[in-house]
Design a protein around this motif. Structure first.
Motif, PDB file in Angstrom:
ATOM      1  N   THR A 155       6.737  12.116  -1.426  1.00  0.00           N
ATOM      2  CA  THR A 155       5.698  11.290  -0.805  1.00  0.00           C
ATOM      3  C   THR A 155       6.323  10.295   0.161  1.00  0.00           C
ATOM      4  O   THR A 155       5.827  10.107   1.272  1.00  0.00           O
ATOM      5  N   GLU A 190       0.830  -1.206   0.000  1.00  0.00           N
ATOM      6  CA  GLU A 190       0.000   0.000   0.000  1.00  0.00           C
ATOM      7  C   GLU A 190       0.867   1.259   0.000  1.00  0.00           C
ATOM      8  O   GLU A 190       0.560   2.231  -0.700  1.00  0.00           O
ATOM      9  N   GLU A 191       1.942   1.250   0.782  1.00  0.00           N
ATOM     10  CA  GLU A 191       2.859   2.391   0.798  1.00  0.00           C
ATOM     11  C   GLU A 191       3.529   2.568  -0.566  1.00  0.00           C
ATOM     12  O   GLU A 191       3.641   3.690  -1.069  1.00  0.00           O
ATOM     13  N   ASN A 238       1.049   4.023  -2.990  1.00  0.00           N
ATOM     14  CA  ASN A 238       0.847   5.439  -2.683  1.00  0.00           C
ATOM     15  C   ASN A 238       1.975   6.270  -3.299  1.00  0.00           C
ATOM     16  O   ASN A 238       1.738   7.325  -3.915  1.00  0.00           O
TER      17      ASN A 238
END
Length: 184
Positions: free
Chosen positions: A124, A25-26, A29
């Protein structure tokens, strides 16, 4: 504020990474941030190959062996670094660029767009407390022997990602923006 995030971002090298895992998920992202980089004529030239888990071991072996086979100035230190750095990272992204097959845009614009995508990823990652480091060893020109690349696609380097402990050092610049700016 975005300026503070930009000013506090640093290169964080594989030797600084801890053993904390980076989740899928990271990674997604971080990749999503890349996809929103500016791009002339909307070519979106950035392409990424994700080395996560066991693939990192294979990447390290490939890099080290390719280095050993192609270098004129072999160094055991460099061989070991190429073997181990991908494994020390929580994830490694091969930064690739897909050239416009019609040749409408100059290559530098496609490289610049890809670099902006990397900057988005780096910021990010930094916001997520994940360290990053862009490496571009000469052996990237052999990556097509390890990974599938489309015609006109080339590897521009690797973005190593890893979680780290502690604070990052203060940033400095050699000169002010005023010294680098001419008002006309």
């Amino acid at each position: 504020m975005i300026l503070e995030l930009i000013k506090s971002r640093r290169s964080v090298f594989p030797a600084q990474y801890n053993d904390q895992k980076i989740t899928k998920e990271e990674i997604l992202n971080i990749l999503e941030a890349a996809n929103w980089a500016p791009t002339h004529k909307r070519t979106e030239p950035w392409r990424f190959k994700v080395f996560h888990g066991e693939a990192q071991i294979e990447l390290g072996k490939f890099l080290a062996e390719t280095y050993k086979e192609t270098t004129e100035n072999y160094s055991e230190f460099t061989f070991n670094k190429l073997t181990n750095n991908p494994v020390k990272a929580g994830c490694v992204l091969a930064i690739c660029m897909q050239r416009d097959t019609n040749g409408i845009l100059p290559e530098w614009e496609e490289v610049a767009a890809t670099a902006m995508a990397v900057q988005n990823m780096w910021l990010t990652a930094h916001e997520l407390k994940i360290g990053a480091y862009w490496s571009s060893p000469g052996i990237i020109k052999f990556m097509n022997k390890m990974i599938q690349m489309e015609e006109g696609e080339q590897c521009l380097g690797f973005l190593y990602l890893g979680k780290y402990d502690g604070a990052l050092p203060e940033g400095t610049r050699k000169s002010t923006i005023e010294e680098k700016t001419t008002w006309i």
